[in-house]
Design a protein around this motif. Sequence first.
Motif, mmCIF file in Angstrom:
data_model
loop_
_atom_site.group_PDB
_atom_site.id
_atom_site.type_symbol
_atom_site.label_atom_id
_atom_site.label_comp_id
_atom_site.label_asym_id
_atom_site.label_seq_id
_atom_site.Cartn_x
_atom_site.Cartn_y
_atom_site.Cartn_z
ATOM 1 N N GLU A 57 0.810 -1.219 0.000
ATOM 2 C CA GLU A 57 0.000 0.000 0.000
ATOM 3 C C GLU A 57 0.847 1.276 0.000
ATOM 4 O O GLU A 57 0.626 2.184 -0.789
ATOM 5 C CB GLU A 57 -0.926 -0.014 1.219
ATOM 6 N N HIS A 58 1.829 1.329 0.901
ATOM 7 C CA HIS A 58 2.522 2.601 1.107
ATOM 8 C C HIS A 58 3.804 2.765 0.298
ATOM 9 O O HIS A 58 4.356 3.854 0.237
ATOM 10 C CB HIS A 58 2.796 2.807 2.599
ATOM 11 N N VAL A 59 4.281 1.680 -0.296
ATOM 12 C CA VAL A 59 5.431 1.833 -1.194
ATOM 13 C C VAL A 59 4.960 1.666 -2.643
ATOM 14 O O VAL A 59 4.957 2.623 -3.409
ATOM 15 C CB VAL A 59 6.577 0.849 -0.860
ATOM 16 N N VAL A 60 4.483 0.462 -2.978
ATOM 17 C CA VAL A 60 4.141 0.203 -4.382
ATOM 18 C C VAL A 60 2.996 1.096 -4.879
ATOM 19 O O VAL A 60 3.150 1.849 -5.839
ATOM 20 C CB VAL A 60 3.778 -1.287 -4.586
ATOM 21 N N GLU A 61 1.846 1.037 -4.196
ATOM 22 C CA GLU A 61 0.686 1.794 -4.694
ATOM 23 C C GLU A 61 0.944 3.296 -4.658
ATOM 24 O O GLU A 61 0.560 4.025 -5.559
ATOM 25 C CB GLU A 61 -0.569 1.439 -3.881
ATOM 26 N N ARG A 62 1.619 3.757 -3.618
ATOM 27 C CA ARG A 62 1.876 5.187 -3.473
ATOM 28 C C ARG A 62 2.827 5.681 -4.570
ATOM 29 O O ARG A 62 2.591 6.702 -5.201
ATOM 30 C CB ARG A 62 2.465 5.442 -2.089
ATOM 31 N N ALA A 68 6.049 7.935 -9.614
ATOM 32 C CA ALA A 68 7.485 7.920 -9.313
ATOM 33 C C ALA A 68 8.140 6.616 -9.758
ATOM 34 O O ALA A 68 9.279 6.610 -10.223
ATOM 35 C CB ALA A 68 7.698 8.126 -7.815
ATOM 36 N N ALA A 69 7.431 5.507 -9.584
ATOM 37 C CA ALA A 69 7.996 4.205 -9.968
ATOM 38 C C ALA A 69 6.865 3.193 -10.090
ATOM 39 O O ALA A 69 5.821 3.338 -9.446
ATOM 40 C CB ALA A 69 9.000 3.732 -8.908
ATOM 41 N N VAL A 70 7.062 2.199 -10.901
ATOM 42 C CA VAL A 70 6.089 1.104 -10.971
ATOM 43 C C VAL A 70 6.739 -0.169 -10.448
ATOM 44 O O VAL A 70 7.978 -0.254 -10.371
ATOM 45 C CB VAL A 70 5.583 0.842 -12.413
ATOM 46 N N ALA A 71 5.915 -1.133 -10.088
ATOM 47 C CA ALA A 71 6.443 -2.435 -9.672
ATOM 48 C C ALA A 71 6.348 -3.374 -10.862
ATOM 49 O O ALA A 71 5.356 -3.371 -11.576
ATOM 50 C CB ALA A 71 5.629 -2.987 -8.509
ATOM 51 N N LYS A 79 14.227 -0.430 -14.058
ATOM 52 C CA LYS A 79 14.211 0.590 -13.008
ATOM 53 C C LYS A 79 12.825 0.538 -12.347
ATOM 54 O O LYS A 79 11.971 1.409 -12.598
ATOM 55 C CB LYS A 79 14.454 1.958 -13.654
ATOM 56 N N SER A 80 12.554 -0.523 -11.595
ATOM 57 C CA SER A 80 11.220 -0.680 -11.007
ATOM 58 C C SER A 80 11.310 -1.334 -9.630
ATOM 59 O O SER A 80 12.379 -1.803 -9.223
ATOM 60 C CB SER A 80 10.346 -1.542 -11.925
ATOM 61 N N LEU A 81 10.176 -1.341 -8.949
ATOM 62 C CA LEU A 81 10.123 -1.942 -7.607
ATOM 63 C C LEU A 81 9.732 -3.408 -7.717
ATOM 64 O O LEU A 81 8.992 -3.791 -8.622
ATOM 65 C CB LEU A 81 9.045 -1.234 -6.772
#
Length: 195
Positions: A57-62, A68-71, A79-81
């Motif tokens: 919730e707070h890293v990926v979705e945010r 800023a970045a996608v997973a 360059k992704s999460l």
Amino acid sequence: MMIRKSLVLGTVSLLLFTSVVYVGVSSGAKDAGGIPAEKVADMLYAVIQSNRAFYAEHVVERMQAKGAAVASENWRSEKSLPLPAQFLQETARLSVNSKAKVGYKLISLWPINKQNGPKSESEQRGLMATQQNPNRPYTEVVMNGPDSYLMAIYADRAVSQACIGCHNSHQDSPRHDFKQNDVMGAIMIMVPLNL
Ligand code: HEC
């Protein structure tokens, strides 16, 4: 006992360390004040799920919402999460190599990654049982060579649209009709009983 318990809840590392020590005690003598292995599995489950939920919730979705970045699955080369499932599997790799030897894994009867399918009859039984009774973990004592483990399997449900959206449309998914709240698989936790 009260003091020990509150210490156990103190930090994750302390939880892993202290609880395993007590499992060692409790498997030999149930009245020695040790925490039953099922309870240890429940505690680990709470920590694992909380970390995963916070990360999702707070890293990926945010980060995605802010652009800023996608997973993505190929986070190592792109360059992704990492995806939340990968975050869980990677931390599990570190845990199993720690002194506590505690293991955990996402598994499913319909895995995107074939490595996450049931690897034994016990895992298959656990997945079937939690499919039928999602509110109750399935537990069984299993052997790995000379070592015994409590295997605890907890249903993993499609808690959000994102779960089903991604799994249903994924090219490697063997199933494309997951609905919200369906059991998609399980988190399997292995608690060593004879450290
Ligand atoms: C953006 C895509 C995506 C989203 C969103 C997603 N997953 Fe996954 N999930 C994957 C991928 C890819 C894997 C395989 C990861 C690996 O290589 O181990 C996976 C693995 C799993 C597994 C292990 C079995 C398998 O399919 O390999 C379970 C169980 C699971 N996810 C449940 C969930 C749940 C529950 C949610 C929602 C809370 C969710 N997933 C959200 C992509 C996604």
